[in-house]
Design an enzyme around this catalytic site. Structure first.
Site, mmCIF file in Angstrom:
data_model
loop_
_atom_site.group_PDB
_atom_site.id
_atom_site.type_symbol
_atom_site.label_atom_id
_atom_site.label_comp_id
_atom_site.label_asym_id
_atom_site.label_seq_id
_atom_site.Cartn_x
_atom_site.Cartn_y
_atom_site.Cartn_z
ATOM 1 N N THR A 14 3.283 -0.565 -0.616
ATOM 2 C CA THR A 14 2.735 -0.038 -1.862
ATOM 3 C C THR A 14 1.228 -0.202 -1.906
ATOM 4 O O THR A 14 0.491 0.713 -2.301
ATOM 5 C CB THR A 14 3.376 -0.756 -3.063
ATOM 6 O OG1 THR A 14 4.760 -0.448 -3.092
ATOM 7 C CG2 THR A 14 2.740 -0.319 -4.371
ATOM 8 N N ARG A 21 -5.157 6.056 -1.725
ATOM 9 C CA ARG A 21 -5.406 6.939 -2.862
ATOM 10 C C ARG A 21 -6.726 6.624 -3.538
ATOM 11 O O ARG A 21 -7.369 7.508 -4.116
ATOM 12 C CB ARG A 21 -4.264 6.832 -3.882
ATOM 13 C CG ARG A 21 -2.930 7.386 -3.379
ATOM 14 C CD ARG A 21 -1.951 7.619 -4.518
ATOM 15 N NE ARG A 21 -1.581 6.391 -5.212
ATOM 16 C CZ ARG A 21 -0.571 5.608 -4.854
ATOM 17 N NH1 ARG A 21 0.151 5.899 -3.771
ATOM 18 N NH2 ARG A 21 -0.277 4.542 -5.561
ATOM 19 N N SER A 38 8.718 -0.400 4.807
ATOM 20 C CA SER A 38 9.104 0.244 3.551
ATOM 21 C C SER A 38 10.613 0.465 3.479
ATOM 22 O O SER A 38 11.075 1.539 3.096
ATOM 23 C CB SER A 38 8.366 1.583 3.409
ATOM 24 O OG SER A 38 8.492 2.084 2.103
ATOM 25 N N ASN A 41 15.465 -3.318 0.902
ATOM 26 C CA ASN A 41 16.209 -4.587 1.003
ATOM 27 C C ASN A 41 17.489 -4.548 0.180
ATOM 28 O O ASN A 41 18.548 -5.005 0.624
ATOM 29 C CB ASN A 41 15.346 -5.757 0.492
ATOM 30 C CG ASN A 41 14.218 -6.097 1.425
ATOM 31 O OD1 ASN A 41 13.182 -5.469 1.373
ATOM 32 N ND2 ASN A 41 14.419 -7.092 2.269
ATOM 33 N N CYS A 42 17.373 -3.997 -1.022
ATOM 34 C CA CYS A 42 18.512 -4.026 -1.946
ATOM 35 C C CYS A 42 19.655 -3.125 -1.485
ATOM 36 O O CYS A 42 20.778 -3.259 -1.964
ATOM 37 C CB CYS A 42 18.052 -3.612 -3.341
ATOM 38 S SG CYS A 42 16.759 -4.677 -4.008
ATOM 39 N N THR A 273 -6.059 -14.965 -3.739
ATOM 40 C CA THR A 273 -5.797 -16.345 -3.350
ATOM 41 C C THR A 273 -7.042 -17.194 -3.574
ATOM 42 O O THR A 273 -8.040 -16.729 -4.134
ATOM 43 C CB THR A 273 -5.382 -16.423 -1.871
ATOM 44 O OG1 THR A 273 -6.532 -16.134 -1.046
ATOM 45 C CG2 THR A 273 -4.266 -15.442 -1.552
ATOM 46 N N TYR A 279 -5.930 -11.587 -0.490
ATOM 47 C CA TYR A 279 -5.011 -11.336 -1.589
ATOM 48 C C TYR A 279 -3.578 -11.570 -1.088
ATOM 49 O O TYR A 279 -3.316 -11.521 0.111
ATOM 50 C CB TYR A 279 -5.156 -9.902 -2.106
ATOM 51 C CG TYR A 279 -6.491 -9.626 -2.759
ATOM 52 C CD1 TYR A 279 -6.614 -9.528 -4.146
ATOM 53 C CD2 TYR A 279 -7.649 -9.474 -1.987
ATOM 54 C CE1 TYR A 279 -7.837 -9.288 -4.742
ATOM 55 C CE2 TYR A 279 -8.882 -9.234 -2.580
ATOM 56 C CZ TYR A 279 -8.969 -9.141 -3.956
ATOM 57 O OH TYR A 279 -10.190 -8.905 -4.550
ATOM 58 N N ALA A 280 -2.665 -11.789 -2.013
ATOM 59 C CA ALA A 280 -1.258 -11.987 -1.626
ATOM 60 C C ALA A 280 -0.353 -11.428 -2.718
ATOM 61 O O ALA A 280 -0.662 -11.521 -3.919
ATOM 62 C CB ALA A 280 -0.956 -13.463 -1.389
ATOM 63 N N TYR A 426 21.025 8.288 -30.296
ATOM 64 C CA TYR A 426 22.451 8.181 -30.619
ATOM 65 C C TYR A 426 23.140 9.536 -30.506
ATOM 66 O O TYR A 426 22.670 10.548 -31.014
ATOM 67 C CB TYR A 426 22.646 7.644 -32.042
ATOM 68 C CG TYR A 426 24.007 7.961 -32.622
ATOM 69 C CD1 TYR A 426 25.166 7.444 -32.020
ATOM 70 C CD2 TYR A 426 24.151 8.780 -33.733
ATOM 71 C CE1 TYR A 426 26.425 7.748 -32.527
ATOM 72 C CE2 TYR A 426 25.402 9.082 -34.244
ATOM 73 C CZ TYR A 426 26.535 8.568 -33.644
ATOM 74 O OH TYR A 426 27.777 8.871 -34.139
#
Length: 563
Positions: A14, A21, A38, A41-42, A273, A279-280, A426
């Site tokens: 990501t 971009r 990419s 996992n799920c 960090t 960065y992490a 509803y």
């Protein structure tokens, strides 16, 4: 500007796409230790079970497509082995050739994820003992199932991966046993709500060994012997370790970056960090819990994707902030859906919050429209302020819709009574005019304003049965005869006014009904006639569902009714 990214799954991929971009001229290099980027996992357990048939469906991008679209250099099967912060470079090993090289960076993004928790125990390297985290893990397990055709499996761990894998292996015809050290499945849920999940698992033939500890593994012919602490071992054709995950923070630790909970990588709200050029994001980082404000580890794809985007913004000179995670999750459990967000009641109290909860079991849509089913909802709030803290829902249809509304309400800082004001869609096939979320708000409002008092499942055993209090069951005689809580006298709601003279106003009255509605109405009648009345949270339907799971053998409802 040159950006090096370590890890190419949710957060890393990501971030890479967002960087491109924002900056068409940046040089972006992404290293991924596995052979895939990419990937979903799920979705891995569902490929093992054959629900996802094509292996290619697991990977949302390939290195080639990623380069064509974003001009990101993606190097799979490349492991970053060290960070030289002073020289602004990383050391990389090509896992296929064995060669090593150094790659310079201006900014470095760490997205190494988490690794399966692998306790120090004997036999974890045996054939037939697996972990499930990567596509390669999935392919190994599926190949083993197809070629070796094991008839049974033991899963060590009853979290998300263990639950999804149990369902998929069971659908393939394997005998499945889950061994879990905690005395419940799915610890993001409170034990009473987890009992509903456990009942569904047992109903589909999954054996549960809760409160038992795996100590190791040993060969057993063509299978594996699972050694249990203080008990006889189990034998299975295969074993999957699904005990949990641990932040993969070795690189950060060895580079001297500040660490957080359980060795996770400490970051600020810009995902930066302790080194301003590093960065992490993702499962390896410590975040702020959105409800408590306390440090937390929340390993989920949604937060990882958001963090990757935020880190990329800041690397490109922006000022995006990550406000925290609240752990919104949803899980398919055979024919049920289970979902949660925020804190469960146990965690809220552990965090020092004065927490209470309402339990309700409304229909997922208008009762007169065919095909309705019951939702069991537990909504946790803070006494006094009424602030929403968390929610759990188990049911067949409409669970995901309601948990998302409650997740948004918690994120917005709403109170329980505020739920009554939500203008929700509803139509009879989808909801009721008073949506279950609105109903939860009414229950919380009634408690906070003193219109009703409640007693809970955990209070039942302590209620005296010596006549010093009045215990009433407000259901019909037919419902009562199908099962009732010990010591509760049947007095149907519609006959209550005619029998008030038989009750002693000096004695507190505890009332139960099927769902909590009739007992609430009974309490309103009694309160206005001078009685002190307590309504049972969740009703007999909830009581029986939880108690059935706690009974040896899980005895069914006496009348075979849909309680």
């Amino acid at each position: 500007m040159k950006v090096v990214i370590v890890g190419g799954v949710a957060g890393g991929a990501t971030a890479a796409a967002r960087l491109r971009r924002l900056d068409e001229n940046a040089e972006i290099v992404l290293f991924e230790r596995s052979g895939f980027i990419s990937y979903a996992n799920c979705g891995l357990p569902y490929y093992i079970g054959g629900v996802i048939e094509d292996e290619a469906e697991l990977t949302l991008q390939t290195p080639e497509r990623f380069y064509e679209r974003f001009r990101v250099q993606v190097k799979v099967r490349h492991e970053v082995t060290a960070i030289d912060r002073a020289a602004h470079c990383v050391e990389v090993r090509d896992l296929d050739s064995g060669k090593t090289f150094r790659e310079p960076y201006d900014k470095l993004l760490l997205a190494p994820g988490a690794k399966p928790t692998h306790p120090a125990m004997a036999g974890t390297g045996l054939e037939g003992v697996f972990t499930l985290r990567t596509v390669e893990d999935t392919l190994r397990i599926r190949r083993f199932v197809e070629e070796r055709k094991p008839r049974s499996a033991v899963l060590a761990g009853g979290g998300f991966i263990g639950m999804e894998l149990a369902e998929n292996l069971r659908e393939l015809g394997l005998d499945v046993t889950i061994v879990q050290k905690p005395r419940q499945l799915m610890t993001p849920f409170d034990a009473d709500m987890a009992a509903l999940i456990e009942s569904e698992m047992r109903a589909h033939g999954v054996a549960l060994r809760l409160g038992h500890t795996v100590e190791g593994f040993a060969p057993a012919g063509d299978g594996v012997q699972v050694l249990l602490q203080g008990e006889a071992p189990l034998t299975a054709g295969m074993v999957v370790l699904a005990i949990g995950v641990t932040p993969d923070s070795r690189l950060a630790a060895e580079a001297g970056l500040e660490l957080g909970l359980r060795g996770s990588i400490a970051v600020n709200d810009r995902m930066q960090t302790s080194d301003p050029d590093i960065y992490a994001v993702g499962d390896a980082v410590q975040v702020r819990h959105a409800v408590t404000g306390q440090p937390a580890l929340i390993a989920l794809a949604g937060p990882a994707n958001k963090q990757g985007r935020i880190a990329a913004d800041n690397i490109c000179g922006g000022d995006s902030r990550y406000r925290g995670s609240q752990g919104s999750s949803v899980l398919k459990v055979f024919d049920l859906t289970a979902a949660c967000t925020g804190l469960n009641e146990t965690a809220a109290r552990r965090a020092g919050l004065d927490a209470d909860a309402v339990i309700l079991s409304p229909m997922n849509h208008a009762g007169y429209y065919p095909g309705g089913s019951v939702l069991t909802m537990k909504v946790v709030f803070e006494r006094g302020s009424g602030r929403l803290l968390g929610a759990q829902i188990v049911g067949r249809d409409g669970v995901d819709k309601r948990i998302d509304v409650l997740a948004a309400a918690i994120h917005a800082g709403m109170t329980g009574p505020g739920l009554t004001e939500l203008d929700l869609a509803y139509a009879p096939p989808y909801a009721s005019a008073k949506d279950p979320v609105n109903m939860a708000g009414y229950l919380i409002e009634n408690l906070l304003t003193g219109k009703v008092r409640q007693f809970r499942l955990e209070d039942l055993d302590a209620l005296p049965r010596d006549g010093s209090v009045t215990l009433l069951d407000a259901r019909t005689p037919g419902e009562y005869s199908c099962g009732h809580a010990e010591g509760f006298r049947n007095l149907p709601l519609d006959s209550l006014r005619e029998h008030l003279g038989e009750l002693d106003p000096a004695k507190p009255v505890y009332v139960m009904c099927q769902s909590g509605l009739r007992s609430y109405l009974a309490c309103r009648i009694l309160a206005q006639h001078g009685f002190t009345c307590y309504n049972f949270a969740g009703g007999y339907r909830f009581y029986e569902a939880v108690m059935q799971e706690r009974r040896p053998g899980g005895a069914a409802f006496p009348c075979g009714m849909d309680q």
